[in-house]
Design a protein around this motif. Structure first.
Motif, PDB file in Angstrom:
ATOM      1  N   GLU A 571       0.362  -1.546   0.293  1.00  0.00           N
ATOM      2  CA  GLU A 571       0.080   0.320   0.221  1.00  0.00           C
ATOM      3  C   GLU A 571       0.649   1.273   0.066  1.00  0.00           C
ATOM      4  N   PHE A 625      -8.842   6.682   1.050  1.00  0.00           N
ATOM      5  CA  PHE A 625      -7.764   6.248   1.976  1.00  0.00           C
ATOM      6  C   PHE A 625      -6.420   6.718   2.733  1.00  0.00           C
ATOM      7  N   GLU A 720     -11.244   3.548   7.598  1.00  0.00           N
ATOM      8  CA  GLU A 720     -10.142   2.449   6.782  1.00  0.00           C
ATOM      9  C   GLU A 720     -10.921   1.812   6.507  1.00  0.00           C
ATOM     10  N   ASN A 721     -10.048   0.354   6.259  1.00  0.00           N
ATOM     11  CA  ASN A 721     -10.896  -1.090   6.438  1.00  0.00           C
ATOM     12  C   ASN A 721     -12.168  -0.582   5.620  1.00  0.00           C
ATOM     13  N   ARG A 724     -10.511   0.899   2.349  1.00  0.00           N
ATOM     14  CA  ARG A 724      -9.394   0.247   1.121  1.00  0.00           C
ATOM     15  C   ARG A 724      -9.820  -0.862   0.535  1.00  0.00           C
ATOM     16  N   ARG A 728      -9.800  -1.089  -3.898  1.00  0.00           N
ATOM     17  CA  ARG A 728      -9.554  -2.522  -4.114  1.00  0.00           C
ATOM     18  C   ARG A 728     -10.706  -2.753  -5.469  1.00  0.00           C
TER      19      ARG A 728
END
Length: 884
Positions: A571, A625, A720-721, A724, A728
């Motif tokens: 990342e 992100f 945050e997740n 992400r 993606r």
């Protein structure tokens, strides 16, 4: 009572070892005697043989050591310890072949003219012998017999001379290949399993989730990883030794004078240097290089080392005509095998293997085996060298395995009385977190080195403390780093009086003029240097972790960029590379949008449009992100102290829960109506009540703001997740569409080449029997199905086959569907060829522009530059404690 028997166990072990009992009998004997005593005491005073065990029964614990040992080492994949006899054989064979003597004489001539040159030569030889023989006793004795008299004749200080020889002789414990590292790797692999289970339990308790992300798990190790991890620290230690000797010689030249070289540095001299140094260096390169390059496992490399040592002994022991013939044959056969492997296909499982190449390779192997046998025969006949080596190897290997078995029994007894829980509770209750725990463990290991051997420390202490240290997510250390740190620490056990074995070895061969006190004085600076190296490696974990990570990421079996352990580092690359490539990506997207995409079938057109939209959104999602990562970073400083304090309090609560559980178990065995038993039950009840009160007081100390701040931090992590995953989904799926579409278009030529065979299907159906025609069509299905984007055509062919051979078979339906399949194939060829001629180059340009950023996680492996960057990144494990 468990504490009493635990103290008896430890005291009995120390007493038997102090009285000189063999370790192989002292460890299991202490365990059996203490378990028997606890069982007998429990039967007499509590009416049950199981009363004074933390859990389990006396019979279970008596057999647990052997059962665990057999359960671990009887597994086929646990072959690490097989390398021990191989490396022992290699070391003893080289020691018997006079390699130490030859190296010492040569290096003394080479370095003698430098200030402290004799001392430096001893260190260099010690490093070379460490990487070949690795036998401390033999190395110290050889250097004591050859170098010590020379150093004393040249007015070297007695402490410096003896300290240099003693410390250089112990380098074999940390420079690979090392038996200590193999044992530590084996012990740590079991400790990793325990630490992983403990960390998963902690994660489940902290988050309520049963599945812990893989990137939060403990990183395991192997003997090969330990070898690679210890290589740089070993060289650092050698460098410290050399710098110390050089500095000492410059400050006190009268105590470490330079020695004039008594021979000319002519061709003969350099020939001697070549034959003294190149063969050992070549063997080191073959053994360690094969591990580092991933060509061989540690066990296979050990076998190579044993064979190489035999070949070297074959020409070093023999002094007649044809001295070097076996070695030359072995080297030539190895070069021949390497050349044949690079030139011909030698894979017998392949239908295209080269008969000539295999035949020549078999001949080369026979020559190699002949050379090895010739060398072994020489070693057998000359002074019975081979017989002695085999005997010593068997004795040393048996000693190691018997001690391992005894240690397994001792550790089982230690756990039977709750010792492991006590150690965990004690370390967990220390202020200062992981690093205070680690420093205390290192101090204990250092102090134990004054009294115990390295094997005893490695197999008794490491299984107890390693799971606790590895479980702690605060430092999130790797097992490789922990193993190397313990290995560096254990190395001091050979030098620390009163039981430093290296001191005994040198005392046995040193002249009477060399006082034992001088040896003790001499080792002190080198012990300090070993501790300094411990500090250097402790503050710079990349010295240990970088090389294993680099080798892994550059090997043929390198983990893909999608590997969870690499995500934080990958990342980091994406956050840097995508903004830099944004202009190129947008230009490629704009060029593709101007192309005539009308030839695309509807499904492919929708997929491509979705991919382009995902790329457009990807730039904004990346910034979201990045902002989410920044929010986590901003929230961490204020949350970390609170989290640490609450974690400490929760650990105190858990410790009291363990104590309550133990007391409740004791109370269950106190059955009966006697006054003594009633009093004992009342005492236990009072202690449980006191512990419950302590729990309530500890829980009351948890700050009121904890729940709110904890939930807020978890929300930040959740955001945050989510950011992400959104990034993606938007970009990676789009890249996959680009790559698959480009492959689909390129496969149009292969489908076009199949059109004549598809056009022949009606004739095939008419001329062949249904079953035969079905097999013909099935072959076409497999061929089409292997092509990108060939699923629709394969389905059409499958319909033809089922209409021909199925339950409701109809030749007429099969003929009609064959014509439909041919029409579909022609349509597929038409749009693919049109796309290839029109805008395939634009599509490939966009795919290339996004390959190493948006599509990085979809690649099979990292590029070399990326792999090196990620290796440097993962060499410094992050603190993941706030995730728990």
């Amino acid at each position: 009572m468990e504490l009493l028997f635990l103290a008896i166990l430890i005291g009995l072990m120390m007493l038997t070892l102090g009285l000189g009992f063999p370790v192989a009998f002292a460890l299991p004997g202490s365990a059996i005697a203490t378990i028997g005593l606890a069982a007998g005491t429990g039967y007499v005073f509590a009416g049950s043989t199981d009363a004074y065990f933390a859990h389990g029964s006396a019979v279970e614990w008596l057999s647990a050591g052997v059962t665990n040992f057999r359960g671990i080492y009887w597994e086929a994949e646990r072959d690490t310890l097989i390398a021990i006899p191989l490396f022992i054989f290699m070391g003893i064979m080289l020691q018997r072949s006079k390699i130490a003597e030859e190296l010492l004489v040569t290096m003394a001539r080479l370095f003698g003219g430098l200030p402290g040159g004799l001392g430096i030569s001893v260190v260099v030889v010690g490093a070379l012998l460490a990487a070949t023989t690795g036998i401390v006793g033999a190395t110290v004795v050889a250097m004591g017999l050859i170098s010590l008299p020379a150093m004393l004749r040249n007015n070297y200080s007695h402490p410096l001379a003896t300290g240099t020889i003693l410390s250089s002789g112990t380098l074999g414990q940390i420079i690979p290949p090392s038996i200590v590292l193999i044992i530590l790797a084996d012990q740590l692999s079991s400790a990793v399993d325990q630490a992983s289970a403990m960390r998963q339990a902690a994660y489940r308790e902290a988050t309520g989730q049963f599945s812990m992300p893989s990137e939060l798990d403990v990183v395991t190790t192997s003997a090969g990883d330990m070898f690679m991890g210890a290589l740089i620290p070993g060289m650092v230690l050698v460098g410290l030794y050399v710098l110390y000797i050089l500095g000492y010689a410059l400050l006190r030249p009268q105590n470490a004078p330079s020695v004039p070289i008594d021979t000319q540095m002519d061709r003969r001299f350099w020939t001697q240097v070549f034959f003294a140094t190149v063969p050992p260096l070549a063997l080191i390169f073959i053994v360690l290089g094969s591990i580092i390059m991933g060509v061989a496992t540690v066990t296979q490399a050990g076998a190579v080392g044993a064979a190489g040592a035999t070949v070297m002994a074959g020409y070093k022991l023999y002094e007649g005509r044809g001295r070097y013939v076996p070695a030359i044959l072995a080297v030539l056969s190895l070069f021949a095998i390497g050349y044949l492997h690079a030139t011909f296909n030698l894979n017998l499982r392949s239908l295209e293997f080269s008969t000539v190449g295999v035949t020549l390779a078999v001949i080369a192997v026979f020559v190699l085996v002949f050379a090895l046998g010739w060398s072994a025969l020489r070693a057998y006949h000359i002074d019975g060298t081979l017989t002695g080596v085999m005997s010593d190897t068997a004795k040393t290997t048996s000693l190691v395995f018997i001690i391992l078995l005894g240690a397994a029994m001792l550790i089982s007894a230690f756990r039977a009385f709750g010792g492991e829980v006590l150690v965990k509770d004690f370390l967990g209750g220390l202020p200062g977190g992981f690093w205070m725990q680690f420093i205390l463990v290192m101090l204990v290991i250092f102090l134990l080195g004054f009294f115990l051997d390295f094997i005893e420390i490695a197999i008794v202490v490491v299984p107890i403390v390693a799971p606790i240290l590895l479980m702690n997510p605060e430092a999130n250390v790797t097992a490789i780093w922990l193993g190397v740190m313990i290995g560096l620490n254990i190395q001091t056990s050979f030098l620390t009086p009163p039981f430093g074995f290296a001191l005994f070895y040198l005392r046995g061969v040193a002249a009477a003029t060399v006082r034992t006190v001088s040896m003790y004085k001499g080792v002190v600076p080198f012990i300090a240097l070993q501790l300094l190296s411990l500090v250097i490696v402790g503050f710079n974990p990349q010295l240990v972790n970088y090389l294993p990570a680099r080798v892994s990421l550059l090997s043929e079996t390198a983990p893909p960029p999608r590997n969870p352990r690499l995500q934080q580092c990958v990342e980091g690359i994406l956050l840097r590379e995508i903004p830099q490539a944004e202009g190129e990506i947008r230009a490629a997207m704009a060029e593709l949008r101007t192309a005539d995409l009308a030839v695309l079938p509807p499904f492919e057109a929708r997929q491509l449009e979705t991919a382009l939209e995902g790329f457009e959104e990807g730039f904004d999602l990346l910034e979201e992100f990045r902002a989410a990562l920044q929010r986590v970073e901003d929230a961490t400083p204020a949350y970390r102290p609170l989290h640490r304090e609450v974690s400490r309090l929760n650990a105190e609560v858990a410790r009291r829960d363990t104590m309550i559980e133990r007391l409740q178990r004791q109370a269950r065995f106190l059955r009966g109506e006697t006054a003594e038993l009633a009093e004992a039950r009342a005492d236990i009840a009072a202690r449980i009540e006191a512990l419950e009160q302590e729990k309530a007081e500890i829980l009351a100390d948890i700050p009121e703001r904890w729940d709110a701040e904890h939930d807020a931090f978890l929300e930040v992590l959740r955001e945050e997740n989510m950011a992400r995953n959104a990034f993606r989904r938007s970009t990676e799926q789009g890249y996959v569409v680009l790559r698959e579409l480009a492959d689909t278009i390129t496969a149009g030529e292969e489908i076009a080449a199949m059109l004549p065979r598809l056009a022949e299907l009606p004739q095939v159906i008419a001329d062949m029997e249904p079953e035969e025609a079905g097999e013909h069509i099935r072959a076409l299905e497999r061929e089409v199905g292997s092509l990108p984007g060939g699923n629709d055509l394969r389905g059409a062919l499958s319909d033809v086959r089922r209409s021909l051979t199925g339950r409701n078979a109809s030749e007429e339906d099969a003929l009609e569907q064959a014509r439909d399949a041919l029409d579909l194939a022609r349509a597929e060829v038409d749009w693919r060829q049109a796309a290839a001629a029109g805008w395939l180059a634009d599509l490939e340009r966009l795919e290339a522009a996004t390959r190493l950023n948006f599509g990085l996680r979809e690649q099979d492996r990292l590029t070399r530059d990326q792999a090196l960057e990620v290796a440097a990144c993962v060499a410094n494990p992050p603190d993941v404690s706030l995730r728990f």
